[in-house]
Structures are given as structure tokens and as C-alpha cells.
Write a protein that holds these residues in place. Sequence first.
Motif, short mmCIF file in Angstrom:
data_model
loop_
_atom_site.label_atom_id
_atom_site.label_comp_id
_atom_site.label_asym_id
_atom_site.label_seq_id
_atom_site.Cartn_x
_atom_site.Cartn_y
_atom_site.Cartn_z
N VAL A 1 3.21 8.45 8.19
CA VAL A 1 3.57 7.07 8.53
C VAL A 1 3.02 6.12 7.48
N LEU A 2 3.91 5.45 6.77
CA LEU A 2 3.49 4.39 5.86
C LEU A 2 3.45 3.11 6.70
N ALA A 3 2.26 2.79 7.21
CA ALA A 3 2.07 1.57 7.98
C ALA A 3 1.48 0.51 7.05
N ALA A 4 2.05 -0.69 7.09
CA ALA A 4 1.72 -1.70 6.09
C ALA A 4 0.36 -2.34 6.28
N ASN A 5 -0.24 -2.25 7.48
CA ASN A 5 -1.61 -2.72 7.65
C ASN A 5 -2.30 -1.92 8.75
N ASP A 6 -3.58 -2.18 8.94
CA ASP A 6 -4.35 -1.39 9.91
C ASP A 6 -3.87 -1.61 11.34
N GLY A 7 -3.41 -2.83 11.64
CA GLY A 7 -2.92 -3.10 12.99
C GLY A 7 -1.70 -2.25 13.33
N LEU A 8 -0.74 -2.20 12.41
CA LEU A 8 0.45 -1.37 12.62
C LEU A 8 0.09 0.11 12.57
N ASN B 1 4.47 -11.19 1.08
CA ASN B 1 3.53 -10.10 0.83
C ASN B 1 4.09 -8.76 1.28
N ALA B 2 4.75 -8.76 2.45
CA ALA B 2 5.31 -7.50 2.97
C ALA B 2 6.32 -6.92 1.99
N LEU B 3 7.10 -7.80 1.35
CA LEU B 3 8.06 -7.35 0.34
C LEU B 3 7.33 -6.75 -0.86
N LEU B 4 6.26 -7.39 -1.29
CA LEU B 4 5.49 -6.88 -2.43
C LEU B 4 4.87 -5.52 -2.11
N PHE B 5 4.30 -5.40 -0.90
CA PHE B 5 3.71 -4.12 -0.51
C PHE B 5 4.78 -3.02 -0.54
N LYS B 6 5.94 -3.34 0.02
CA LYS B 6 7.02 -2.35 0.08
C LYS B 6 7.50 -1.98 -1.33
N ASN B 7 7.61 -2.97 -2.20
CA ASN B 7 7.97 -2.67 -3.59
C ASN B 7 6.99 -1.65 -4.18
N GLY B 8 5.71 -1.85 -3.87
CA GLY B 8 4.68 -0.97 -4.40
C GLY B 8 4.78 0.44 -3.87
N TYR B 9 4.87 0.61 -2.54
CA TYR B 9 4.90 1.99 -2.03
C TYR B 9 6.25 2.65 -2.25
N ASP B 10 7.33 1.86 -2.32
CA ASP B 10 8.62 2.45 -2.68
C ASP B 10 8.57 3.03 -4.10
N LEU C 1 6.62 1.66 8.65
CA LEU C 1 6.42 0.49 9.50
C LEU C 1 6.02 -0.64 8.55
N ASN C 2 7.03 -1.40 8.11
CA ASN C 2 6.79 -2.47 7.15
C ASN C 2 6.29 -3.73 7.85
N GLY C 3 5.73 -4.64 7.07
CA GLY C 3 5.29 -5.92 7.62
C GLY C 3 6.46 -6.84 7.93
N ALA C 4 6.12 -8.08 8.27
CA ALA C 4 7.14 -9.06 8.68
C ALA C 4 8.13 -9.33 7.55
N PRO C 5 9.42 -9.31 7.85
CA PRO C 5 10.42 -9.58 6.81
C PRO C 5 10.34 -10.99 6.25
N GLY D 1 12.56 9.16 6.71
CA GLY D 1 13.05 8.82 8.04
C GLY D 1 13.30 7.33 8.15
N PRO D 2 13.22 6.77 9.35
CA PRO D 2 13.48 5.34 9.54
C PRO D 2 12.55 4.46 8.72
N ASP D 3 13.09 3.35 8.29
CA ASP D 3 12.39 2.38 7.44
C ASP D 3 12.60 1.02 8.10
N GLN D 4 11.61 0.56 8.89
CA GLN D 4 11.80 -0.63 9.70
C GLN D 4 10.69 -1.66 9.49
N SER D 5 11.08 -2.91 9.50
CA SER D 5 10.13 -4.01 9.43
C SER D 5 9.71 -4.43 10.83
N VAL D 6 8.53 -5.01 10.92
CA VAL D 6 7.98 -5.43 12.22
C VAL D 6 7.83 -6.94 12.20
#
Length: 373
Positions: free
Chosen positions: A237-244, A182-191, A174-178, A206-211
Motif C-alpha cells: 500500500v502506497l499511502a501518502a501519509n501516516d494517517g492514511l 503537495n499530493a500531486l508532487l508526492f504522486k509524481n515522486g512515487y510514480d 491511497l493518494n492525498g487530497a486531489p 491495483g486501484p489508484d485512488q485519491s482521498v
Amino acid sequence: MRRNLVALAAVGLLTVGGLTACTDDDDSGSAAETRRADGTGKVGVILPDTTTSQRWGSDDPKLLKAALDAADVPVEIENAQGDAANFQRIGDRMIAEGVTVLIIANLDPVSGKYVLDKAKAAKVKTIDYDRLTLNGGADYYVSFDGEQVGKYQGEGLIRCLQEKKVAKPRVVYLNGAPSDNNALLFKNGYDSVLQPKFDDGSFFKGPDQSVDKWDNKEGRSIFVEMMNQYNNQIDGVLAANDGLGNAAITVLRERKRNGKAMNGTVPVTGQDAETQGLQNILAGDQCMTVYKPIKKEADAAAKLAISLFKGEQAKVVDRVKDPESGAYVPAVLLDPIPIYKENVVDVIKDGFATKKAVCAGRFAALCRENGIK
């Protein structure tokens, strides 16, 4: 974009304490420069919303105001409440009313760039706060090392899955906003951490989706679809922040896959060390979060703003490259901290979260069990 362009966190911290000032002649004769010289200007701050993270509604405005008040620098702080048009209106008004320095945490690149362009035309100095505005051309950028945040999240998920001894776990994102760099940087890191696990077959992706807009309700809906797609057989679940992360946990709770559920807990990551995220960790519903000491970020941005308000040019040693414009933006980058159950207490000791809030009600016993006294 990271280590070859920026210094390590220790250097970033030294930068905060080592800003140097010199006369800024670029604005000579401008209205903004006149206001800086005669002290009639102010610092404006525009924050994005109050729903995607508790920080925007309470933490950052309080900390930024305290730092600027301590220097006797007038400040106005507004929140766009998730409305891009409102973000632009606030920017227009602040510039028209005489801000000489503008700090923005953009809501999206378009409205952020609009405000930065207007500020530049009015010779107002600008600071991108927490989020780099792509193609925005801010004078400075203050944030945390986004890719390191993502690495900590990926490493945390691996640790929690290994502790559970799940054979070939199915992991979803569950990635952050496209629209958020920052969401891109976070994803680069966990990828960078998780992709080798997918490549060697030890994990199944499994599915890899931005929110969009970091919207927690949308995140919940997306996760429901993921669970339905795999008949509830999701293992991490790799959730990009606590809210997700909490959005996913609410679904897992409904389907008895959270905490000490008989049919298996699903590790969930997070970020921001929100009170709810810390409680989810103590309850065993969330694997980890990433704590970004926001006071250090607010103090760094305030220190820059104070120098600029006084008509000085603040020098920093770091820089980041805007992936769209290719321009380098002078930057202060700080290091985040991974938080697990055993060090939740550190967030409270640091004063970011309060024991009263985290340990309320049923969490009191969990706090005592984990050394929060």
C-alpha cells in the motif's frame, strides 16, 4: 517542476540562513506599510485542520509561535478546523484587524486563493506554508521537496516488498487530497519510482485512488473496497501519509494481514513521522514514513515573516512554478528524510517525537529492541 527550478536541499538550507533584506517600496503609503513602519501590525497564521495530521494541531503552531516570539514579533495563530468557510472568515478578520504578514497552509485552493487575494488587495505580504495555493499568487512559498518525499515513499515500498520476496506484488495507492498540490508532487515522486516496475511486469498495479481532504475515515472506506475487490490479496500500500497508512493498517489488522500475521504482512508507507506512524513501524505494521523536520520549515517561514513584518523584502534563491497560473513563486525548499525501523530513534533524537509518547505501554520493549533507550 523540481530540480530545474529549485536548488538542492543544501542550497535551500543556506537560503534560510541567508535571507537578505532591502527596503520594499511597493507598499509605500498603504495601511499595511504604515503598520509595518510603526510596529503596530502583527503576523497572522492560518492552519487547515487538526484531524489529517498531528502537526497542524500541535507541532506547527508551537514552533511558529516560538520563532516569532523570540524575535518579539506579535503573532496570532488560528486553525480553520477543516472548514473552508471558516478559513475565509479567519482571513477576512485577520486582514481587517491589521495583520501585515499572513502565513497560510491552505485547506483547499479556492479558500486559500480567496484569502491571498484579499491580502494582496490590502497590501498584506503573504507566505504559502507547506502547500502551494494553486493560482494563489503568494509572495513566498516555504515547504519541503514534495517529489523527493514521494520518491522516498516509492523506494521504501520497493525495499519492503523485496525483503518479503513477494512475486509480482499487487500494489495499491491511497493518494492525498486531489485539491492539494503537495499530493500531486508526492504522486509524481512515487510514480517515477514505481511505474517502471509496473511497466516491466515485476509489480502489478491495483486501484489508484485519491482521498478527498486527506480524510482518514474516507481512506479506510476506500481501502476496504480495495481489499474486497481483490479478496484481501493486496501486497503493498502506497499511502501518502501516516494517517492514511494507519487507516489501511486498521483494515489489515482486522483481516490478519498486519505485523507478523501468518498469511503475510502487507507493507504500508506513510509520511509525517507521527507518533502513531512511528509506533506502527516499530510494530512491523508499517514499512516506513518520511520525516520532514518541521522546525526547519517553521523557522524558515518565521524568518521570512520577520523580515516582511519589518518592512523589508526577503530575497531567496529558489523558486517554483505554479502549474495553473504559470507564475514563479520565490521559495525555500527543504529536504525530507526517509525513516525505517532502524532509524526511528533519529526522529526522537531530533526532538520531533518524544520517547515517552512513542515508547508508551507495549511499545517500550519494541523501543529497547530498536536502540531507543
